[in-house]
Enzyme design. Structure first.
Site, PDB file in Angstrom:
ATOM      1  CE  LYS A 168     -26.148   7.959  22.777  1.00  0.00           C
ATOM      2  NZ  LYS A 168     -24.744   8.380  23.440  1.00  0.00           N
ATOM      3  CE1 TYR A 220      -3.864   2.350   0.822  1.00  0.00           C
ATOM      4  CE2 TYR A 220      -2.262   3.651   1.914  1.00  0.00           C
ATOM      5  CZ  TYR A 220      -3.428   3.367   1.372  1.00  0.00           C
ATOM      6  OH  TYR A 220      -4.306   4.554   1.301  1.00  0.00           O
ATOM      7  CG  ASP A 221       3.303   2.267   3.569  1.00  0.00           C
ATOM      8  OD1 ASP A 221       1.929   2.730   3.579  1.00  0.00           O
ATOM      9  OD2 ASP A 221       3.680   1.781   4.499  1.00  0.00           O
TER      10      ASP A 221
END
Length: 667
Positions: A112, A35-36
């Site tokens: 919540k 990814y980097d």
């Protein structure tokens, strides 16, 4: 160039896909290094060919230039709060009101999330603005920080104009990693993931926010015009299709019994989640029925939030340790077998004082019940005598200070034992820690461990010595590189310009709090004038009682203290009040000159924010209710102050009435 354009599009698709897998699905298909590598390739292309940088580029997630401040922006539609339910009876009453108005009902139950409410605006499908909830009417623009959250799409899957609402939060894994890093750097730890999320989103430098690995769940949409949805459940499904992240642990139920079953399930399973929840939100599912029920001034009639009771867990009390505060108070702390409470591991908890230990019959070796007061501060609630081992030890407080050996005393009318030796090392170190704290001199970078090193190395013996520190003093300390030293010296230099009230509070005069320090600084304006005051003069000032007056005069008459003040002056530490005098404020007649008390928990702002706003309107905010009080603003769980105000016939406002009056002035 066509090939480059294709590569940019390919990089966008790959990075967005990998980002979604990692941050939303928690199931990465490629290692971080891959990814980097792709991200850096795209960054390089955009640097060399700026025409290829788009508003929805994955490189936006990295963060941008630091901002000077956050702008206040009005919400297109107010972000209302929800009514609360704390038990089954509250929920059944809510259900009865619903059925009396609209008949048969289907409910949507949602977790919540314990985070920070945010509003996200999209124009033609692009994310253009993100606001905090603020006071419900006006929020802060934190768009650049929100762009760093991978769960927020920078571009929707359809070009709609829409505003969605959600909860930004910090996953527990990110929270633990962040606090580990802060501990290594001798920085103050966050109390819980909610505070960490709120603090991260209010960073002026979005690059720092990007490192905090926040996430978000979207739970509602403002305008359903472009949505093919007839219910809350269908609206959430539509949001999923548009690329938003909604919480999948939701359920449609046919009646209140189904709601209670859902609550029971998640009360027992909440700790299995990778994020904190503090309750359950129950909504009428049908959107037409929601419209029929409408809103009160502060909340929808068709929804309610069930709040979990404070979680209690059982663990073993291994030992009791003592700490000495800056005023000499000796406080016992429970050393516990580590246990998870409300999402974090707890190994220490407050025991407050000797009387509490004896009243609750708490012994070393006992099984004890622990909870977090307000889901923040761990405390021992009680022991479990039936589980007591034979070798459990009754605890007795020492007769002498564990730091300096001086005899401990109990002052009449107090429950705490106190060391009254002014040269007690523990007190002196705690006094230094207090002096640099945020509400005092606010010297960033001077953490507890560094202060202890400086004291043990005899580089500082009193608060004035801080302003005499040099690069040569600091560089040899543990974990103090050149950059840290430079930043710390800059923070010390900046602290010299603080207003007088910061210095007064920082000196740690007994009984003198933040508010009283402000009052004295505003009244006398300079330290030299304060050095000449008498007790008789001070007690005439509103908000300054006998104890404060006596303590201030006794402290300032001490020759050692006068020498300390001169030592601070020699280093050009400011001793003048720099604030605006209350008498000079032309506030609104609704507030100006009135004495106001805040009590209970506020939801739409902090107590500090409310106090500052009231002061800006010329009001005087006090901590106790008397016959001279004009108004009491009562939040949730207001206690004895509200009762006293009612008995005295004092005008009482709810939080919403207060907010409404603010809004009237701002309109």
């Amino acid at each position: 160039m066509a090939d480059l354009s294709s590569r940019v599009n390919e990089l966008h698709d790959l990075l967005n896909q990998y980002s979604y897998e990692y941050y939303v699905e928690d199931n990465p298909s490629v290692p971080d290094s891959e990814y980097d590598k792709l991200l850096h390739e795209l960054i390089k292309i955009e640097e060399e060919h700026p025409e290829y940088k788009t508003v929805d580029s994955p490189t936006v997630r990295v963060g941008g230039e630091a901002q000077a401040s956050f702008n206040k922006v009005n919400h297109d539609t107010p972000m209302l709060s929800l009514g609360n339910a704390f038990n089954e009876d509250d929920l059944r009453k809510f259900d009865q009101r619903i059925r009396e108005q609209i008949g048969n009902v289907e409910y949507m139950c949602e977790l919540k999330i314990d985070g920070l409410a945010v509003s996200l605006k999209y124009v033609d499908g692009y994310f253009v603005q993100g606001l905090t909830r603020g006071d419900g009417t006006t929020g802060e623009d934190i768009t650049e920080n929100l762009k760093t959250i991978h769960a927020i799409p920078l571009k929707m899957k359809e070009p709609l104009n829409v505003e969605v609402r959600g909860e930004a939060y910090m996953p527990r894994r990110s929270f633990l990693r962040l606090n580990e890093e802060k501990e290594k750097n001798d920085e103050q730890l966050f109390a819980n993931p909610r505070n960490a999320a709120a603090g991260s989103l209010r960073q002026l430098d979005s690059k720092l926010t990007a490192k905090r690995k926040l996430s978000v769940f979207i739970y509602s949409v403002n305008d359903f015009t472009d949505f093919n949805a007839r219910s809350q459940s269908e609206a959430l499904d539509e949001l999923d299709k548009l690329g938003f992240t909604t919480n999948k642990n939701r359920a449609r139920v046919n009646n209140i019994d189904g709601v209670l079953e859902y609550i029971e399930k998640w009360t027992s399973q909440r700790e299995s989640l990778p994020y904190d929840i503090d309750g359950i939100v129950i909504k009428v599912n049908d959107l037409d029925q929601q419209d029929e029920m409408g809103f009160t001034q502060k909340s929808p009639r068709w929804a309610i939030a069930y709040k979990f009771p404070a979680e209690e867990v059982v663990t073993k009390l291994l030992d009791i340790e003592l700490s000495i505060g800056r005023t000499g108070v000796v406080t016992p702390t429970a050393i516990l077998e580590p246990v998870k409470v409300a999402g974090t591991t707890v190994s220490r908890a407050s025991l407050h004082n000797e009387d509490l230990i004896h009243d609750r019959d708490i012994r070393i070796g006992d099984s004890v019940v622990v909870k977090k007061a307000g889901d923040i501060i761990p405390e021992v609630v009680r022991s479990i005598p039936e589980r007591r081992p034979e070798d459990a030890v009754t605890y007795h407080m020492p007769t002498h200070c564990p730091s300096c050996g001086h005899e401990l005393v109990r002052i009449e009318g107090e429950v705490a034992l106190r060391c009254i030796n002014p040269k007690c090392q523990a007190q002196l170190v705690e006094g230094l820690i207090h002096f640099v704290s945020r509400q005092a001199m606010n010297i960033d970078g001077l953490g507890t461990k560094i202060i202890q090193q400086l004291y043990q190395s005899e580089l500082i013996k009193d608060v004035a010595d801080i302003f005499y520190l040099t690069e040569e003093d600091l560089l040899p300390l543990d974990r103090m590189g050149q950059k840290k030293v430079d930043n710390l010296l800059a923070a010390i230099q900046q602290a010299k310009d603080n207003s007088l009230e910061n210095l007064l509070f920082g000196l740690g005069i007994r009984h003198l709090g933040v508010k009283a320090s402000q009052v004295l600084a505003e009244k006398y304006e300079t330290i030299d004038r304060l050095l000449t005051v008498t007790e008789a003069e001070l007690v005439e000032i509103h908000d300054i009682g006998d104890k404060v007056a006596q303590s201030v005069v006794t402290y300032l008459e001490n020759e050692d203290i006068r020498a300390l003040i001169q030592k601070l002056k020699d280093k050009h530490v400011n001793m003048i009040y720099k604030g605006i005098k209350t008498s000079d404020i032309e506030g609104h007649p609704e507030f100006s000159g009135k004495t106001i008390v805040l009590t209970g928990k506020l939801h739409q702002m902090t107590r500090n924010e409310a106090s500052k706003w009231l002061a800006s309107q010329g009001a005087k905010v006090t901590s106790s209710v008397t016959k001279n009080t004009d108004v009491v603003i009562a939040g949730e769980d207001a206690g004895s102050k509200l009762t006293k105000a009612q008995s005295l016939g004092i005008e009482i406002w709810t939080e919403q009435q207060f907010v409404d009056k603010q809004n009237e002035l701002n309109s």
